[in-house]
Design a protein around this motif. Structure first.
Motif, mmCIF file in Angstrom:
data_model
loop_
_atom_site.group_PDB
_atom_site.id
_atom_site.type_symbol
_atom_site.label_atom_id
_atom_site.label_comp_id
_atom_site.label_asym_id
_atom_site.label_seq_id
_atom_site.Cartn_x
_atom_site.Cartn_y
_atom_site.Cartn_z
ATOM 1 N N ALA A 1 0.686 0.982 14.269
ATOM 2 C CA ALA A 1 0.397 0.618 15.660
ATOM 3 C C ALA A 1 -0.423 -0.663 15.733
ATOM 4 O O ALA A 1 -0.141 -1.552 16.549
ATOM 5 N N ALA A 2 -1.446 -0.777 14.884
ATOM 6 C CA ALA A 2 -2.290 -1.976 14.886
ATOM 7 C C ALA A 2 -1.509 -3.195 14.402
ATOM 8 O O ALA A 2 -1.628 -4.296 14.962
ATOM 9 N N LYS A 3 -0.709 -3.023 13.379
ATOM 10 C CA LYS A 3 0.044 -4.139 12.781
ATOM 11 C C LYS A 3 1.041 -4.732 13.771
ATOM 12 O O LYS A 3 1.230 -5.952 13.804
ATOM 13 N N TYR A 4 1.625 -3.886 14.602
ATOM 14 C CA TYR A 4 2.696 -4.343 15.490
ATOM 15 C C TYR A 4 2.273 -4.369 16.958
ATOM 16 O O TYR A 4 3.109 -4.235 17.859
ATOM 17 N N ASN A 5 0.982 -4.522 17.200
ATOM 18 C CA ASN A 5 0.472 -4.734 18.560
ATOM 19 C C ASN A 5 0.806 -3.591 19.504
ATOM 20 O O ASN A 5 1.156 -3.795 20.666
ATOM 21 N N LEU A 6 0.669 -2.381 18.997
ATOM 22 C CA LEU A 6 0.911 -1.186 19.803
ATOM 23 C C LEU A 6 -0.345 -0.316 19.898
ATOM 24 O O LEU A 6 -0.253 0.884 20.134
ATOM 25 N N TYR A 7 -1.503 -0.953 19.723
ATOM 26 C CA TYR A 7 -2.758 -0.196 19.657
ATOM 27 C C TYR A 7 -3.826 -0.764 20.593
ATOM 28 O O TYR A 7 -5.013 -0.694 20.313
ATOM 29 N N GLY A 8 -3.395 -1.314 21.721
ATOM 30 C CA GLY A 8 -4.339 -1.793 22.729
ATOM 31 C C GLY A 8 -4.957 -3.125 22.369
ATOM 32 O O GLY A 8 -4.851 -3.615 21.248
ATOM 33 N N LYS A 9 -5.651 -3.714 23.356
ATOM 34 C CA LYS A 9 -6.219 -5.048 23.153
ATOM 35 C C LYS A 9 -7.684 -5.032 22.765
ATOM 36 O O LYS A 9 -8.242 -6.048 22.362
ATOM 37 N N ASP A 10 -8.368 -3.872 22.910
ATOM 38 C CA ASP A 10 -9.784 -3.810 22.556
ATOM 39 C C ASP A 10 -10.156 -2.368 22.203
ATOM 40 O O ASP A 10 -9.304 -1.461 22.250
ATOM 41 N N LEU A 11 -11.420 -2.171 21.857
ATOM 42 C CA LEU A 11 -11.868 -0.860 21.401
ATOM 43 C C LEU A 11 -11.713 0.199 22.488
ATOM 44 O O LEU A 11 -11.353 1.352 22.199
ATOM 45 N N LYS A 12 -11.960 -0.165 23.733
ATOM 46 C CA LYS A 12 -11.820 0.794 24.828
ATOM 47 C C LYS A 12 -10.380 1.289 24.932
ATOM 48 O O LYS A 12 -10.143 2.509 25.058
ATOM 49 N N GLU A 13 -9.432 0.358 24.888
ATOM 50 C CA GLU A 13 -8.033 0.768 24.976
ATOM 51 C C GLU A 13 -7.614 1.586 23.757
ATOM 52 O O GLU A 13 -6.860 2.552 23.881
ATOM 53 N N GLN A 14 -8.114 1.224 22.587
ATOM 54 C CA GLN A 14 -7.801 1.997 21.383
ATOM 55 C C GLN A 14 -8.326 3.425 21.490
ATOM 56 O O GLN A 14 -7.666 4.378 21.068
ATOM 57 N N THR A 15 -9.500 3.570 22.075
ATOM 58 C CA THR A 15 -10.068 4.903 22.240
ATOM 59 C C THR A 15 -9.240 5.738 23.207
ATOM 60 O O THR A 15 -8.993 6.932 22.964
ATOM 61 N N MET B 1 0.832 -1.199 0.000
ATOM 62 C CA MET B 1 0.000 0.000 0.000
ATOM 63 C C MET B 1 0.866 1.248 0.000
ATOM 64 O O MET B 1 2.014 1.223 0.438
ATOM 65 N N LYS B 2 0.287 2.312 -0.473
ATOM 66 C CA LYS B 2 0.907 3.634 -0.395
ATOM 67 C C LYS B 2 0.019 4.475 0.519
ATOM 68 O O LYS B 2 -0.980 5.040 0.092
ATOM 69 N N ILE B 3 0.388 4.537 1.792
ATOM 70 C CA ILE B 3 -0.474 5.168 2.796
ATOM 71 C C ILE B 3 -0.060 6.621 2.988
ATOM 72 O O ILE B 3 1.114 6.922 3.208
ATOM 73 N N VAL B 4 -1.039 7.506 2.895
ATOM 74 C CA VAL B 4 -0.825 8.921 3.178
ATOM 75 C C VAL B 4 -1.706 9.311 4.358
ATOM 76 O O VAL B 4 -2.521 8.520 4.820
ATOM 77 N N GLN B 5 -1.514 10.552 4.819
ATOM 78 C CA GLN B 5 -2.158 11.092 6.013
ATOM 79 C C GLN B 5 -1.524 10.465 7.262
ATOM 80 O O GLN B 5 -1.600 9.261 7.505
ATOM 81 N N THR B 6 -0.890 11.309 8.045
ATOM 82 C CA THR B 6 -0.050 10.854 9.154
ATOM 83 C C THR B 6 -0.787 9.953 10.125
ATOM 84 O O THR B 6 -0.270 8.906 10.532
ATOM 85 N N ARG B 7 -1.985 10.322 10.513
ATOM 86 C CA ARG B 7 -2.705 9.514 11.496
ATOM 87 C C ARG B 7 -3.056 8.144 10.935
ATOM 88 O O ARG B 7 -3.025 7.136 11.653
ATOM 89 N N ALA B 8 -3.396 8.076 9.659
ATOM 90 C CA ALA B 8 -3.681 6.783 9.033
ATOM 91 C C ALA B 8 -2.432 5.904 9.029
ATOM 92 O O ALA B 8 -2.498 4.701 9.312
ATOM 93 N N ILE B 9 -1.294 6.497 8.722
ATOM 94 C CA ILE B 9 -0.030 5.762 8.725
ATOM 95 C C ILE B 9 0.261 5.219 10.125
ATOM 96 O O ILE B 9 0.579 4.038 10.308
ATOM 97 N N LEU B 10 0.144 6.079 11.120
ATOM 98 C CA LEU B 10 0.477 5.694 12.486
ATOM 99 C C LEU B 10 -0.478 4.637 13.028
ATOM 100 O O LEU B 10 -0.059 3.682 13.698
ATOM 101 N N ARG B 11 -1.765 4.776 12.748
ATOM 102 C CA ARG B 11 -2.733 3.780 13.226
ATOM 103 C C ARG B 11 -2.469 2.416 12.596
ATOM 104 O O ARG B 11 -2.588 1.380 13.267
ATOM 105 N N TYR B 12 -2.123 2.405 11.323
ATOM 106 C CA TYR B 12 -1.854 1.131 10.656
ATOM 107 C C TYR B 12 -0.641 0.450 11.287
ATOM 108 O O TYR B 12 -0.682 -0.748 11.607
#
Length: 238
Positions: A76-90, A63-74
């Motif tokens: 973080a999620a890919k490498y298990n740095l984005y919490g274990k559930d929706l509450k933690e992600q929020t 993929m060619k990902i643009v927009q900083t927050r989209a890049i960072l969220r991807y």
């Protein structure tokens, strides 16, 4: 085997620096392609790789990902740095978005009018110590754990350490009134992947100096653009 992520930006911090931090924390090697001139950036735009004709952009997983927050969220999620559930992600999102407000003040501060730079630094320190650092000091104190969310390293922890170090570049003893943040800084800095990124010779970028600012202005044609001046800070995208 998939290739290394490739980062497209200029040779400076800007919005890409948080991406570098997150990949380093995930122990992911990455390559960078710098736009060194306005022509380099225009050629990249003409290539069709940039959805909105602007950087940062990261090539990863086909993929060619643009927009900083989209890049960072991807990442973080890919490498298990984005919490274990929706509450933690929020919670992570809330903390990171708050940090971005202060982060942007610092990132744009080199564009401040020279005669107002002292006022700008004072404004940044006031916001850091009066509004933002007390939030994270309280979070760490209230739940008594080593990390901001849950009990494991997340994107929020990495971004907070990056931000603390940036504010300390404005005032080295800025954490004097925040003992929990002092402990947090020492603890996260000692994590092997983070410690490696903090060493000289890593892909971490230094603070922007006058030469770097002039280079960025030429690449992004900032001197010919339209700026919105709010208070003593000139806002622009780079």
């Amino acid at each position: 085997m998939a290739g290394k992520p490739k980062l497209y930006y200029f040779n400076g911090r800007g919005r890409m620096e948080s991406v570098r931090w997150l990949l380093a924390a995930a122990d992911v090697e990455f390559e960078e392609e710098f736009s060194k001139t306005a022509e380099d950036l225009q050629n990249l735009i003409k290539s069709g790789k940039l959805m909105y004709q602007q950087v940062p952009m990261v090539e990863i997983d086909g993929m060619k990902i643009v927009q900083t927050r989209a890049i960072l969220r991807y990442i973080a999620a890919k490498y298990n740095l984005y919490g274990k559930d929706l509450k933690e992600q929020t919670l992570i999102d809330m903390y990171v978005e708050g940090m971005r407000d202060l982060y942007d003040l610092i990132m744009f501060s080199p564009l401040t009018l020279p005669e107002e730079r002292g006022k700008t630094i004072s404004f940044i320190l006031e916001k850091a110590t009066g509004r933002f650092f007390p939030v994270y000091e309280k979070v760490l104190k209230d739940h008594g754990k080593n990390y901001l969310v849950g009990n494991q390293l997340s994107w929020a922890d990495i971004h907070l350490l990056e931000l603390i170090l940036m504010v300390e570049e404005c005032k080295s003893d800025v954490l004097l009134a925040f003992p929990k943040l002092q402990e947090f800084k020492a603890r996260i800095s000692k994590l092997p992947r983070i410690q490696k990124f903090l060493q000289p010779g890593s892909q971490r970028q230094p603070p922007m100096d006058d030469a770097g600012l002039e280079a960025a202005k030429k690449i992004f044609k900032l001197e010919k653009g339209m700026f919105y001046k709010h208070g003593s800070i000139i806002l622009a995208e780079f």
